[in-house]
Design a protein around this motif. Structure first.
Motif, PDB file in Angstrom:
ATOM      1  N   SER A  41       9.262  -0.454  -0.752  1.00 25.86           N
ATOM      2  CA  SER A  41      10.205  -0.725   0.329  1.00 25.86           C
ATOM      3  C   SER A  41      11.599  -0.961  -0.223  1.00 25.86           C
ATOM      4  O   SER A  41      12.608  -0.494   0.338  1.00 25.86           O
ATOM      5  CB  SER A  41       9.756  -1.948   1.137  1.00 25.86           C
ATOM      6  OG  SER A  41       8.512  -1.712   1.760  1.00 25.86           O
ATOM      7  N   LEU A  45      14.794   1.560   0.699  1.00 22.37           N
ATOM      8  CA  LEU A  45      15.977   1.115   1.443  1.00 22.37           C
ATOM      9  C   LEU A  45      17.239   1.147   0.581  1.00 22.37           C
ATOM     10  O   LEU A  45      18.342   1.414   1.087  1.00 22.37           O
ATOM     11  CB  LEU A  45      15.733  -0.290   1.997  1.00 22.37           C
ATOM     12  CG  LEU A  45      14.689  -0.344   3.124  1.00 22.37           C
ATOM     13  CD1 LEU A  45      14.368  -1.777   3.511  1.00 22.37           C
ATOM     14  CD2 LEU A  45      15.175   0.434   4.342  1.00 22.37           C
ATOM     15  N   ASN A  68      17.320  -6.561   5.169  1.00 27.24           N
ATOM     16  CA  ASN A  68      16.499  -5.472   5.705  1.00 27.24           C
ATOM     17  C   ASN A  68      15.237  -5.258   4.864  1.00 27.24           C
ATOM     18  O   ASN A  68      14.151  -4.991   5.394  1.00 27.24           O
ATOM     19  CB  ASN A  68      17.314  -4.178   5.743  1.00 27.24           C
ATOM     20  CG  ASN A  68      18.404  -4.224   6.804  1.00 27.24           C
ATOM     21  OD1 ASN A  68      18.326  -5.000   7.752  1.00 27.24           O
ATOM     22  ND2 ASN A  68      19.434  -3.390   6.641  1.00 27.24           N
ATOM     23  N   THR A  72      11.408  -5.719   6.151  1.00 22.04           N
ATOM     24  CA  THR A  72      10.459  -4.610   6.034  1.00 22.04           C
ATOM     25  C   THR A  72       9.201  -5.041   5.278  1.00 22.04           C
ATOM     26  O   THR A  72       8.075  -4.737   5.694  1.00 22.04           O
ATOM     27  CB  THR A  72      11.100  -3.416   5.313  1.00 22.04           C
ATOM     28  OG1 THR A  72      12.265  -3.002   6.042  1.00 22.04           O
ATOM     29  CG2 THR A  72      10.134  -2.248   5.207  1.00 22.04           C
ATOM     30  N   SER A  75       7.108  -7.468   7.474  1.00 20.85           N
ATOM     31  CA  SER A  75       6.450  -6.818   8.610  1.00 20.85           C
ATOM     32  C   SER A  75       5.262  -5.966   8.171  1.00 20.85           C
ATOM     33  O   SER A  75       4.292  -5.812   8.912  1.00 20.85           O
ATOM     34  CB  SER A  75       7.458  -5.955   9.380  1.00 20.85           C
ATOM     35  OG  SER A  75       7.947  -4.907   8.550  1.00 20.85           O
ATOM     36  N   ARG A  76       5.345  -5.413   6.957  1.00 18.72           N
ATOM     37  CA  ARG A  76       4.253  -4.561   6.466  1.00 18.72           C
ATOM     38  C   ARG A  76       3.141  -5.357   5.772  1.00 18.72           C
ATOM     39  O   ARG A  76       2.026  -4.854   5.633  1.00 18.72           O
ATOM     40  CB  ARG A  76       4.811  -3.507   5.507  1.00 18.72           C
ATOM     41  CG  ARG A  76       5.739  -2.505   6.188  1.00 18.72           C
ATOM     42  CD  ARG A  76       6.226  -1.438   5.232  1.00 18.72           C
ATOM     43  NE  ARG A  76       7.099  -0.480   5.901  1.00 18.72           N
ATOM     44  CZ  ARG A  76       7.644   0.562   5.302  1.00 18.72           C
ATOM     45  NH1 ARG A  76       7.414   0.780   4.018  1.00 18.72           N
ATOM     46  NH2 ARG A  76       8.428   1.386   5.980  1.00 18.72           N
TER      47      ARG A  76
END
Length: 270
Positions: A41, A45, A68, A72, A75-76
């Motif tokens: 991630s 990004l 960000n 990410t 959330s994952r």
């Protein structure tokens, strides 16, 4: 790029400075998926921001990029079962990214006292060592769970390993004096069992006792020795610490221990 990942991970992935791809491939353990997600991630990004800048898009501030990336990752990884008992890396990763931490329980193991075969007598024995006392104890039981004989004796100070061997020697001699043909010896000392089987060297102080035990065992038509967990050896443990007369009816709680063994009660250890 590598420095941003380092800052993001709070030092969890210091190995990235060497060869990040190989490090990621070799990560093992319960949090391996979370760490791979964090790394990929971050790279994605950061690379996206790099492309935006190359092609004239608006530039994002470093703190916005990091925010960000953190969002990410969280959330994952929110549904991954990170477990502090399986990996210290899981615990650190959970703290770094504010992820829920699960605490798994080790599976319990069960054991029980097993009746000897018909015609065989079982000897369960144990030893106890305290700062000012040393003692041994044990009992002989038949196929129906009945107590044939028992013993509890104080001994001079010696190591617990020597005491465990002494408890077996005394019980075997007692069984021989009762003209028992087939004997099953059971001890919660794996060391003592291994010494009798010959896979571990006997302490030099007990070599004469071991020789005497082997001579005694020759008197039986058959014999065997096995290890038992202490949870299923409670009657012998009680007798090794008994401070009461052993004549007549079984004292409390020895009666309960013997009854539970005979009924096939399962004992559990963590």
């Amino acid at each position: 790029m590598a420095s941003m990942v380092y800052q993001l991970s709070h030092g969890l992935l210091k190995e990235f400075h060497a060869n990040p791809v190989e490090v990621i491939k070799d990560i093992k353990g319960h949090g391996a998926s979370a760490i791979r997600i964090a790394f990929t991630s971050s790279i994605y990004l950061i690379w996206l921001e790099r492309n935006n800048r190359l092609h004239g898009a608006d530039n994002s501030h470093k703190e916005v990029i990091l925010s960000n990336i953190l969002h990410t990752i969280r959330s994952r990884c929110i549904f991954l079962r990170l477990d502090s008992q399986n990996s210290s890396r899981d615990l650190a990763f959970s703290k770094a990214f504010n992820l829920p931490l699960f605490r798994s329980q080790k599976p319990t193991k069960s054991c029980k006292w097993v009746h000897p075969e018909p015609g065989c007598v079982k000897l369960n024995c144990d030893a106890s060592l305290a700062s000012s006392s040393a003692s041994i104890g044990g009992l002989l039981r038949t196929n129906d769970g009945s107590v044939l004989a028992m013993y509890s004796q104080d001994k001079i100070q010696m190591t617990i390993q020597e005491l465990e061997l002494e408890a077996i020697c005394h019980g075997a001699s007692l069984a021989s004096s009762l003209n028992i043909d087939r004997l099953w010896i059971e001890s919660d000392s794996l060391f003592a069992v291994n010494v009798i089987e010959g896979s571990v060297a006997c302490p030099w102080k007990k070599r004469l006792s071991l020789a005497h035990l082997k001579n005694t065992l020759l008197k039986f038509v058959s014999w065997k020795v096995s290890h038992i967990w202490r949870e299923a050896n409670q009657p012998a443990d009680f007798l090794s610490k008994a401070d009461c007369p052993l004549k007549g009816s079984l004292p409390h709680p020895l009666y309960d221990y013997v009854k539970e063994d005979d009924e096939g009660t399962l004992y559990y250890r963590l």
